[in-house]
Design a protein around this motif. Structure first.
Motif, PDB file in Angstrom:
ATOM      1  N   MET A  52      43.092  21.960  10.347  1.00 60.49           N
ATOM      2  CA  MET A  52      41.883  21.999  11.160  1.00 60.49           C
ATOM      3  C   MET A  52      41.847  23.313  11.942  1.00 60.49           C
ATOM      4  O   MET A  52      42.815  23.661  12.614  1.00 60.49           O
ATOM      5  N   PRO A  53      40.749  24.070  11.861  1.00 59.53           N
ATOM      6  CA  PRO A  53      40.683  25.350  12.573  1.00 59.53           C
ATOM      7  C   PRO A  53      40.681  25.151  14.084  1.00 59.53           C
ATOM      8  O   PRO A  53      40.197  24.145  14.599  1.00 59.53           O
ATOM      9  N   ALA A  54      41.244  26.135  14.771  1.00 61.32           N
ATOM     10  CA  ALA A  54      41.272  26.075  16.237  1.00 61.32           C
ATOM     11  C   ALA A  54      39.869  26.298  16.793  1.00 61.32           C
ATOM     12  O   ALA A  54      39.092  27.086  16.263  1.00 61.32           O
ATOM     13  N   THR A  55      39.557  25.583  17.845  1.00 60.85           N
ATOM     14  CA  THR A  55      38.266  25.727  18.521  1.00 60.85           C
ATOM     15  C   THR A  55      38.495  26.437  19.849  1.00 60.85           C
ATOM     16  O   THR A  55      39.199  25.908  20.709  1.00 60.85           O
ATOM     17  N   PRO A  56      37.940  27.628  20.038  1.00 59.79           N
ATOM     18  CA  PRO A  56      38.211  28.372  21.274  1.00 59.79           C
ATOM     19  C   PRO A  56      37.529  27.756  22.488  1.00 59.79           C
ATOM     20  O   PRO A  56      36.398  27.274  22.411  1.00 59.79           O
ATOM     21  N   ALA A  57      38.240  27.758  23.590  1.00 59.84           N
ATOM     22  CA  ALA A  57      37.684  27.361  24.887  1.00 59.84           C
ATOM     23  C   ALA A  57      38.188  28.390  25.888  1.00 59.84           C
ATOM     24  O   ALA A  57      39.393  28.495  26.114  1.00 59.84           O
ATOM     25  N   PHE A  58      37.289  29.159  26.461  1.00 59.83           N
ATOM     26  CA  PHE A  58      37.696  30.314  27.249  1.00 59.83           C
ATOM     27  C   PHE A  58      37.949  29.959  28.715  1.00 59.83           C
ATOM     28  O   PHE A  58      37.440  28.967  29.238  1.00 59.83           O
ATOM     29  N   CYS A  59      38.735  30.826  29.341  1.00 61.67           N
ATOM     30  CA  CYS A  59      39.221  30.605  30.704  1.00 61.67           C
ATOM     31  C   CYS A  59      38.219  31.144  31.727  1.00 61.67           C
ATOM     32  O   CYS A  59      37.908  32.338  31.735  1.00 61.67           O
ATOM     33  N   TRP A  60      37.756  30.265  32.612  1.00 61.60           N
ATOM     34  CA  TRP A  60      36.795  30.678  33.629  1.00 61.60           C
ATOM     35  C   TRP A  60      37.436  31.521  34.725  1.00 61.60           C
ATOM     36  O   TRP A  60      36.743  32.278  35.413  1.00 61.60           O
ATOM     37  N   ALA A  61      38.739  31.411  34.912  1.00 61.44           N
ATOM     38  CA  ALA A  61      39.398  32.281  35.892  1.00 61.44           C
ATOM     39  C   ALA A  61      39.287  33.739  35.453  1.00 61.44           C
ATOM     40  O   ALA A  61      39.060  34.637  36.273  1.00 61.44           O
ATOM     41  N   HIS A  62      39.440  33.973  34.149  1.00 62.19           N
ATOM     42  CA  HIS A  62      39.278  35.329  33.632  1.00 62.19           C
ATOM     43  C   HIS A  62      37.807  35.746  33.652  1.00 62.19           C
ATOM     44  O   HIS A  62      37.481  36.897  33.951  1.00 62.19           O
ATOM     45  N   GLY A  63      36.924  34.813  33.324  1.00 62.57           N
ATOM     46  CA  GLY A  63      35.507  35.131  33.318  1.00 62.57           C
ATOM     47  C   GLY A  63      34.970  35.478  34.697  1.00 62.57           C
ATOM     48  O   GLY A  63      34.039  36.278  34.831  1.00 62.57           O
ATOM     49  N   ARG A  64      35.562  34.895  35.718  1.00 63.73           N
ATOM     50  CA  ARG A  64      35.103  35.127  37.097  1.00 63.73           C
ATOM     51  C   ARG A  64      35.738  36.359  37.726  1.00 63.73           C
ATOM     52  O   ARG A  64      35.207  36.915  38.697  1.00 63.73           O
ATOM     53  N   ARG A  65      36.874  36.813  37.193  1.00 61.13           N
ATOM     54  CA  ARG A  65      37.698  37.816  37.883  1.00 61.13           C
ATOM     55  C   ARG A  65      36.942  39.105  38.195  1.00 61.13           C
ATOM     56  O   ARG A  65      37.013  39.624  39.322  1.00 61.13           O
ATOM     57  N   ALA A  66      36.226  39.642  37.219  1.00 60.32           N
ATOM     58  CA  ALA A  66      35.525  40.913  37.452  1.00 60.32           C
ATOM     59  C   ALA A  66      34.439  40.760  38.513  1.00 60.32           C
ATOM     60  O   ALA A  66      34.212  41.672  39.318  1.00 60.32           O
ATOM     61  N   PHE A  67      33.782  39.610  38.542  1.00 58.67           N
ATOM     62  CA  PHE A  67      32.779  39.373  39.581  1.00 58.67           C
ATOM     63  C   PHE A  67      33.435  39.319  40.959  1.00 58.67           C
ATOM     64  O   PHE A  67      32.887  39.829  41.940  1.00 58.67           O
ATOM     65  N   LEU A  68      34.604  38.690  41.031  1.00 52.44           N
ATOM     66  CA  LEU A  68      35.323  38.616  42.306  1.00 52.44           C
ATOM     67  C   LEU A  68      35.670  40.007  42.817  1.00 52.44           C
ATOM     68  O   LEU A  68      35.563  40.287  44.015  1.00 52.44           O
ATOM     69  N   GLU A  69      36.108  40.874  41.913  1.00 53.04           N
ATOM     70  CA  GLU A  69      36.473  42.231  42.321  1.00 53.04           C
ATOM     71  C   GLU A  69      35.259  42.994  42.847  1.00 53.04           C
ATOM     72  O   GLU A  69      35.356  43.734  43.829  1.00 53.04           O
ATOM     73  N   LEU A  70      34.114  42.802  42.202  1.00 53.07           N
ATOM     74  CA  LEU A  70      32.900  43.505  42.626  1.00 53.07           C
ATOM     75  C   LEU A  70      32.292  42.896  43.889  1.00 53.07           C
ATOM     76  O   LEU A  70      31.458  43.520  44.538  1.00 53.07           O
ATOM     77  N   ALA A  71      32.718  41.678  44.215  1.00 51.86           N
ATOM     78  CA  ALA A  71      32.186  41.001  45.402  1.00 51.86           C
ATOM     79  C   ALA A  71      33.212  40.905  46.519  1.00 51.86           C
ATOM     80  O   ALA A  71      32.987  40.195  47.502  1.00 51.86           O
ATOM     81  N   ASP A  72      34.337  41.611  46.388  1.00 52.14           N
ATOM     82  CA  ASP A  72      35.430  41.506  47.355  1.00 52.14           C
ATOM     83  C   ASP A  72      35.112  42.341  48.594  1.00 52.14           C
ATOM     84  O   ASP A  72      35.396  43.542  48.645  1.00 52.14           O
ATOM     85  N   ILE A  73      34.545  41.708  49.593  1.00 51.56           N
ATOM     86  CA  ILE A  73      34.135  42.412  50.808  1.00 51.56           C
ATOM     87  C   ILE A  73      35.349  42.950  51.563  1.00 51.56           C
ATOM     88  O   ILE A  73      35.356  44.091  52.040  1.00 51.56           O
ATOM     89  N   ALA A  74      36.407  42.138  51.662  1.00 46.96           N
ATOM     90  CA  ALA A  74      37.594  42.559  52.411  1.00 46.96           C
ATOM     91  C   ALA A  74      38.251  43.777  51.763  1.00 46.96           C
ATOM     92  O   ALA A  74      38.618  44.743  52.443  1.00 46.96           O
ATOM     93  N   GLN A  75      38.405  43.744  50.451  1.00 50.48           N
ATOM     94  CA  GLN A  75      39.013  44.869  49.744  1.00 50.48           C
ATOM     95  C   GLN A  75      38.147  46.116  49.877  1.00 50.48           C
ATOM     96  O   GLN A  75      38.647  47.229  50.064  1.00 50.48           O
ATOM     97  N   ASN A  76      36.854  45.930  49.812  1.00 52.53           N
ATOM     98  CA  ASN A  76      35.946  47.064  49.921  1.00 52.53           C
ATOM     99  C   ASN A  76      36.035  47.714  51.306  1.00 52.53           C
ATOM    100  O   ASN A  76      35.966  48.938  51.445  1.00 52.53           O
ATOM    101  N   ALA A  77      36.203  46.884  52.326  1.00 56.56           N
ATOM    102  CA  ALA A  77      36.306  47.413  53.685  1.00 56.56           C
ATOM    103  C   ALA A  77      37.548  48.280  53.845  1.00 56.56           C
ATOM    104  O   ALA A  77      37.543  49.278  54.584  1.00 56.56           O
TER     105      ALA A  77
END
Length: 208
Positions: free
Chosen positions: A1-26
């Motif tokens: 049976m072929p594998a069915t991919p299910a992607f990780c939301w932690a990875h999907g969210r990471r780039a958005f978190l970096e672009l929205a990181d107010i503390a790091q930006n300060a």
């Protein structure tokens, strides 16, 4: 049976978190870039999904699936529509295009959790399970042969599967190695980690 991919939301969210990181930006001072309101909105929407997952943690796969289809599926539909609308109006040079396309190009895999209650929203648990191998691999330079490496992988899989089922790997392996030769084939499933029951301990007897 072929594998069915299910992607990780932690990875999907990471780039958005970096672009929205107010503390790091300060902390960047004059070199700081503008906080992206789109990234902030993306994080807010994705965090709604994570909040549902925290609420249903520990429930059966069937119950998680029911709640996901009832509550998470509409959020995912809205999130996809919003991402596509933002992608269509943004410049190709925008720093938001890459994280948005990362999600949209893999959307079926990211949305698969609302079709299967056994799927985790992130692969954080799997990465934690592999951490020991990542830390120890410099000390484990050689397995002796290709077959040795394959056997190492098999044993690691058995041990980690036992741990994921809250079973002492040493006790489980000792018991199944002692019993498996005499176990009828139609009962071998009883030795799987999620079915295994530890043997009853023999009570000590005291001399009369």
């Amino acid at each position: 049976m072929p594998a069915t991919p299910a992607f990780c939301w932690a990875h999907g969210r990471r780039a958005f978190l970096e672009l929205a990181d107010i503390a790091q930006n300060a902390r960047r001072g004059r070199s700081a870039t503008a906080i992206s309101p789109i990234a902030l909105e993306a994080v807010r929407r994705i965090d709604q999904l994570f909040e549902i997952e925290r609420e249903i943690y520990g429930l059966s796969a069937e119950e998680r699936l029911r709640i996901r289809q009832e509550r998470s599926a509409p959020l995912l539909t809205d999130l996809e529509a919003w991402l596509r609308a933002e992608s269509a109006r943004l410049s190709r040079s925008s720093n938001m295009i890459k994280p948005i396309n990362y999600l949209l190009n893999r959307w079926d895999g990211f949305a698969r959790l609302v079709h299967n209650g056994r799927i985790c929203m992130t692969n954080n648990a799997a990465e934690r399970a592999l951490r020991g191998f990542a830390l120890g691999r410099k000390a484990w330079l050689f397995a002796g042969s290709d077959r040795g490496a394959e056997r190492t992988a098999v044993m690691a899989t058995l041990i980690m599967t036992a741990r994921l089922n809250d079973i002492d790997p040493k006790a489980w392996l000792a018991d199944i190695f002692a019993r498996i030769a005499d176990m009828p084939q139609h009962r071998l499933h009883e030795l799987l980690p999620w079915n295994w029951m530890p043997p009853a301990s023999t009570p000590s007897t005291q001399a009369a």
